[in-house]
Design an enzyme around this catalytic site. Structure first.
Site, PDB file in Angstrom:
ATOM      1  CB  CYS A 122      28.171 130.686  86.818  1.00 34.29           C
ATOM      2  SG  CYS A 122      29.249 131.956  87.494  1.00 34.29           S
ATOM      3  CB  CYS A 125      46.064 127.918  82.735  1.00 32.45           C
ATOM      4  SG  CYS A 125      45.121 129.469  82.735  1.00 32.45           S
ATOM      5  CB  CYS A 173      28.547 133.533  80.378  1.00 29.64           C
ATOM      6  SG  CYS A 173      29.199 131.944  80.913  1.00 29.64           S
ATOM      7  CB  CYS A 230      29.245 137.059  82.363  1.00 33.68           C
ATOM      8  SG  CYS A 230      30.278 137.111  83.856  1.00 33.68           S
ATOM      9  CB  CYS A 284      43.160 126.338  80.542  1.00 35.61           C
ATOM     10  SG  CYS A 284      44.543 127.030  79.648  1.00 35.61           S
ATOM     11  NE  ARG A 334      45.874 130.748  74.729  1.00 35.49           N
ATOM     12  CZ  ARG A 334      46.106 131.105  75.982  1.00 35.49           C
ATOM     13  NH1 ARG A 334      45.175 131.690  76.690  1.00 35.49           N
ATOM     14  NH2 ARG A 334      47.264 130.853  76.540  1.00 35.49           N
ATOM     15  CB  CYS A 389      45.848 133.869  81.388  1.00 38.91           C
ATOM     16  SG  CYS A 389      44.892 133.630  79.883  1.00 38.91           S
TER      17      CYS A 389
HETATM   18  S1  SF4 Z   1      31.817 134.061  82.401  1.00 37.64           S
HETATM   19 FE1  SF4 Z   1      30.148 132.613  82.870  1.00 37.64          FE
HETATM   20  S2  SF4 Z   1      31.106 131.096  84.210  1.00 37.64           S
HETATM   21 FE2  SF4 Z   1      32.461 132.885  84.187  1.00 37.64          FE
HETATM   22  S3  SF4 Z   1      31.812 134.143  85.925  1.00 37.64           S
HETATM   23 FE3  SF4 Z   1      30.656 134.896  84.147  1.00 37.64          FE
HETATM   24  S4  SF4 Z   1      28.721 133.729  84.202  1.00 37.64           S
HETATM   25 FE4  SF4 Z   1      30.176 132.649  85.535  1.00 37.64          FE
END
Ligand code: SF4
Length: 341
Positions: free
Chosen positions: A68, A143, A75, A72, A112, A276, A203
């Site tokens: 990705c 979802c 993550c 984040c 989901c 949740r 959600c």
């Molecule tokens: S949480 Fe992970 S998968 Fe989702 S947008 Fe952020 S980096 Fe990408």
């Protein structure tokens, strides 16, 4: 405790109209209530809107893992960090459908589908729409969490049969910049608005234990509770240990009582939302989960994997709910012999 009072008008008219004008002093006053008083308030409100002895169950499948472009800081799927997650292509429809079928047999009411994208490309959205239609035809709620959406993409998902769109705000507006830099909080709020305008249910929740303060957790709840409509579903995730991501430097497992307080405040501020217990349940004792249910949590993810992190086994969940005398779609479901995902 300060002098702010939070009144609870329990008249049917008041309860029927959740508030969207919560203030920080009110949230802090609730959070600081003596624990039995806070749980009593939360239970009282919970019982007005939900069967207090029932939890809903959802299953989560990563339909496109890793690689990705977002950063984040918690993550494992971000391409910015070397967390050991192998990037995959978008799964085939039939493989998704087979997983959904098994999740349904295991007792999941909602399925989901998560893709590690900044936003879906239109050609990918065609394939996801196809999956949504097929899962919906199994009789499950659907979802998806696919990153940012344009208004048109949200409409297409709704037309394909999508019930819920997940897009978390993650944390408070104040702490947000310490966790993510590649998309703004406003980007997220815009996507939530596009989902709403398309007729999708929302959600939206976040993660605790990333080094934020209690004030940030309340800031996140204030943001959610003061949206024009409360998210129908509010996932509360506990930070999961993931190697090689920046949040490791600041993460701190929250005091369990602080988690229960937060669930109770979420229940009071968003009385009709399903709350949740999401990622991080593997770190919770049965007793902590039981307290969270008393505080108003009424949904869990089942399956032994949540995207890239572990989740309690469905047999353990079924046994816990049985010991608590609570009901869920797991009752009478066929326990999976192997991983759902
Ligand atoms: S949480 Fe992970 S998968 Fe989702 S947008 Fe952020 S980096 Fe990408």
């Amino acid at each position: 405790m300060d002098s702010v009072s939070v009144s609870f008008d329990s008249s049917p008219d008041s309860i029927a109209r959740p508030r969207h004008d919560w203030t920080r002093p009110e949230a802090e006053t609730l959070y600081d209530l003596p624990f039995p008083d806070l749980l009593f308030q939360a239970q009282t409100i919970h019982r007005r809107h939900f069967d207090p002895n029932r939890v809903e169950t959802a299953s989560l499948l990563s339909i496109k893992t890793g690689g990705c472009p977002e950063d984040c800081g918690y993550c494992a799927q971000s391409a910015h960090y070397d967390a050991g997650v192998k990037a995959t292509k978008l799964m085939d429809r039939d493989a998704v459908l087979e997983t959904a079928r098994r999740a349904k047999e295991a007792g999941a009411g909602r399925f989901c589908m998560a893709a590690a994208w900044r936003h879906p490309k239109d050609r990918d959205l065609d394939r996801v729409c196809d999956m949504i239609g097929a899962v919906k035809a199994l009789g499950m709620e659907t979802c998806a969490t696919l990153g940012m959406l344009t208004p048109e993409q949200a409409r297409r998902l709704q037309q394909a049969g999508l019930d819920f769109y997940n897009h978390n705000v993650d944390t408070s507006p104040e702490f947000y910049g310490k966790i993510i830099t590649t998309r703004t909080m406003q980007d997220r709020i815009d996507t939530l608005a596009h989902a709403r305008e398309a007729g999708l249910k929302v959600c939206c929740g976040g993660i605790i234990g990333m080094g934020e303060q209690v004030g940030d957790r309340l800031g996140m709840l204030l943001l959610l509770a003061n949206l024009p409509a409360h998210p129908e579903s509010v996932p509360i995730n506990l930070w999961n240990e993931v190697r090689a991501v920046p949040v490791n430097d600041t993460a701190e497992r929250p005091d369990p009582i602080a988690l229960v307080r937060m669930i109770a405040v979420a229940r009071i501020m968003m009385p009709k939302s399903v709350v949740r217990l999401s990622a991080g349940r593997q770190y919770m004792t049965d007793e902590l989960q039981a307290l969270c249910f008393v505080a108003g949590a009424n949904s869990i993810f089942i399956g032994d994997l949540l995207l890239t992190t572990k989740n309690p086994q469905t047999v353990r969940d079924a046994a816990l709910l049985d010991r608590l005398g609570m009901t869920s779609p797991l009752d009478g479901a066929k326990a999976p012999a192997t991983s759902l995902i």
